[in-house]
Every structure is written in C-alpha cells, then in structure tokens.
Design a protein around this motif. Structure first.
Motif, PDB file in Angstrom:
ATOM      1  N   SER A  25    -106.228  10.805 -20.394  1.00  0.00           N
ATOM      2  CA  SER A  25    -105.310   9.756 -19.937  1.00  0.00           C
ATOM      3  C   SER A  25    -104.574  10.186 -18.671  1.00  0.00           C
ATOM      4  CB  SER A  25    -104.316   9.386 -21.027  1.00  0.00           C
ATOM      5  OG  SER A  25    -103.519  10.500 -21.366  1.00  0.00           O
ATOM      6  N   LEU A  26    -104.299  11.470 -18.556  1.00  0.00           N
ATOM      7  CA  LEU A  26    -103.662  11.977 -17.344  1.00  0.00           C
ATOM      8  C   LEU A  26    -104.587  11.815 -16.145  1.00  0.00           C
ATOM      9  CD1 LEU A  26    -101.180  13.453 -16.177  1.00  0.00           C
ATOM     10  CD2 LEU A  26    -102.365  15.592 -16.659  1.00  0.00           C
ATOM     11  N   GLU A  28    -106.845   9.521 -15.826  1.00  0.00           N
ATOM     12  CA  GLU A  28    -106.864   8.096 -15.523  1.00  0.00           C
ATOM     13  C   GLU A  28    -105.635   7.684 -14.707  1.00  0.00           C
ATOM     14  OE1 GLU A  28    -107.203   4.158 -18.231  1.00  0.00           O
ATOM     15  OE2 GLU A  28    -108.314   5.930 -18.902  1.00  0.00           O
ATOM     16  N   ARG A  29    -104.468   8.183 -15.093  1.00  0.00           N
ATOM     17  CA  ARG A  29    -103.248   7.862 -14.346  1.00  0.00           C
ATOM     18  C   ARG A  29    -103.300   8.447 -12.942  1.00  0.00           C
ATOM     19  NH1 ARG A  29     -98.604  10.007 -17.607  1.00  0.00           N
ATOM     20  NH2 ARG A  29    -100.169  10.888 -18.983  1.00  0.00           N
ATOM     21  N   PHE A  30    -103.856   9.662 -12.825  1.00  0.00           N
ATOM     22  CA  PHE A  30    -103.976  10.294 -11.515  1.00  0.00           C
ATOM     23  C   PHE A  30    -104.890   9.483 -10.607  1.00  0.00           C
ATOM     24  CE2 PHE A  30    -106.179  13.255  -8.644  1.00  0.00           C
ATOM     25  CZ  PHE A  30    -105.090  13.699  -7.910  1.00  0.00           C
ATOM     26  N   ILE A  32    -105.479   6.274 -10.766  1.00  0.00           N
ATOM     27  CA  ILE A  32    -104.781   5.044 -10.391  1.00  0.00           C
ATOM     28  C   ILE A  32    -103.787   5.334  -9.260  1.00  0.00           C
ATOM     29  CG2 ILE A  32    -103.117   3.327 -11.193  1.00  0.00           C
ATOM     30  CD1 ILE A  32    -104.583   3.495 -13.939  1.00  0.00           C
ATOM     31  N   ALA A  33    -103.044   6.432  -9.393  1.00  0.00           N
ATOM     32  CA  ALA A  33    -102.083   6.805  -8.351  1.00  0.00           C
ATOM     33  C   ALA A  33    -102.808   7.131  -7.047  1.00  0.00           C
ATOM     34  CB  ALA A  33    -101.250   7.999  -8.811  1.00  0.00           C
ATOM     35  N   SER A  35    -105.647   5.891  -6.026  1.00  0.00           N
ATOM     36  CA  SER A  35    -106.158   4.672  -5.399  1.00  0.00           C
ATOM     37  C   SER A  35    -105.056   3.900  -4.679  1.00  0.00           C
ATOM     38  CB  SER A  35    -106.832   3.781  -6.440  1.00  0.00           C
ATOM     39  OG  SER A  35    -105.888   3.267  -7.338  1.00  0.00           O
TER      40      SER A  35
END
Length: 65
Positions: A25-26, A28-30, A32-33, A35
């Motif tokens: 999940s980390l 995935e968040r990275f 998104i950030a 992009s």
C-alpha cells in the motif's frame, strides 16, 4: 565483471521485492504521489537517485568491495 553486474541486479531485485512484499500500500501511495509531480520534477528525482547510486558504488569500490 559480469558477476558484479549480476550481483548488483540481484540486490536491486531483492530490495524491490522486499518493498512490494512488506508494504504494497505504501508503494501504491508513492506511485500516486509520483504521478502528481511534473515531468521535470520526476526527471530531477531520477537524476538525483542516479547520482546517489553512483556515489554509493564509488564508495563501495573505494572501501574494497
């Protein structure tokens, strides 16, 4: 020479695999950030990562690896 390349690639794959296995999940968040950054900022981040990697390889070779 080729054994050093295989060693380096193997270590990269181990570290990448650990990140994806332990904190998906980390990651995935990275992503998104990441992009959300502009292309120029992503390019600068990539160049900084390359420079840090180059310094680390140089230091390892200097220390006798």
């Amino acid at each position: 020479m080729i054994e050093n390349i295989f060693l380096a690639l193997g270590l990269v794959l181990i570290l990448e695999g650990l990140v994806y296995a332990l904190a998906p999940s980390l990651v995935e968040r990275f992503l998104i950030a990441l992009s959300a950054l502009s292309e120029d900022n992503r390019r600068l981040l990539g160049l900084a990562a390359m420079a840090i990697g180059l310094v680390m390889v140089w230091a390892a070779k200097t220390l006798g690896a």
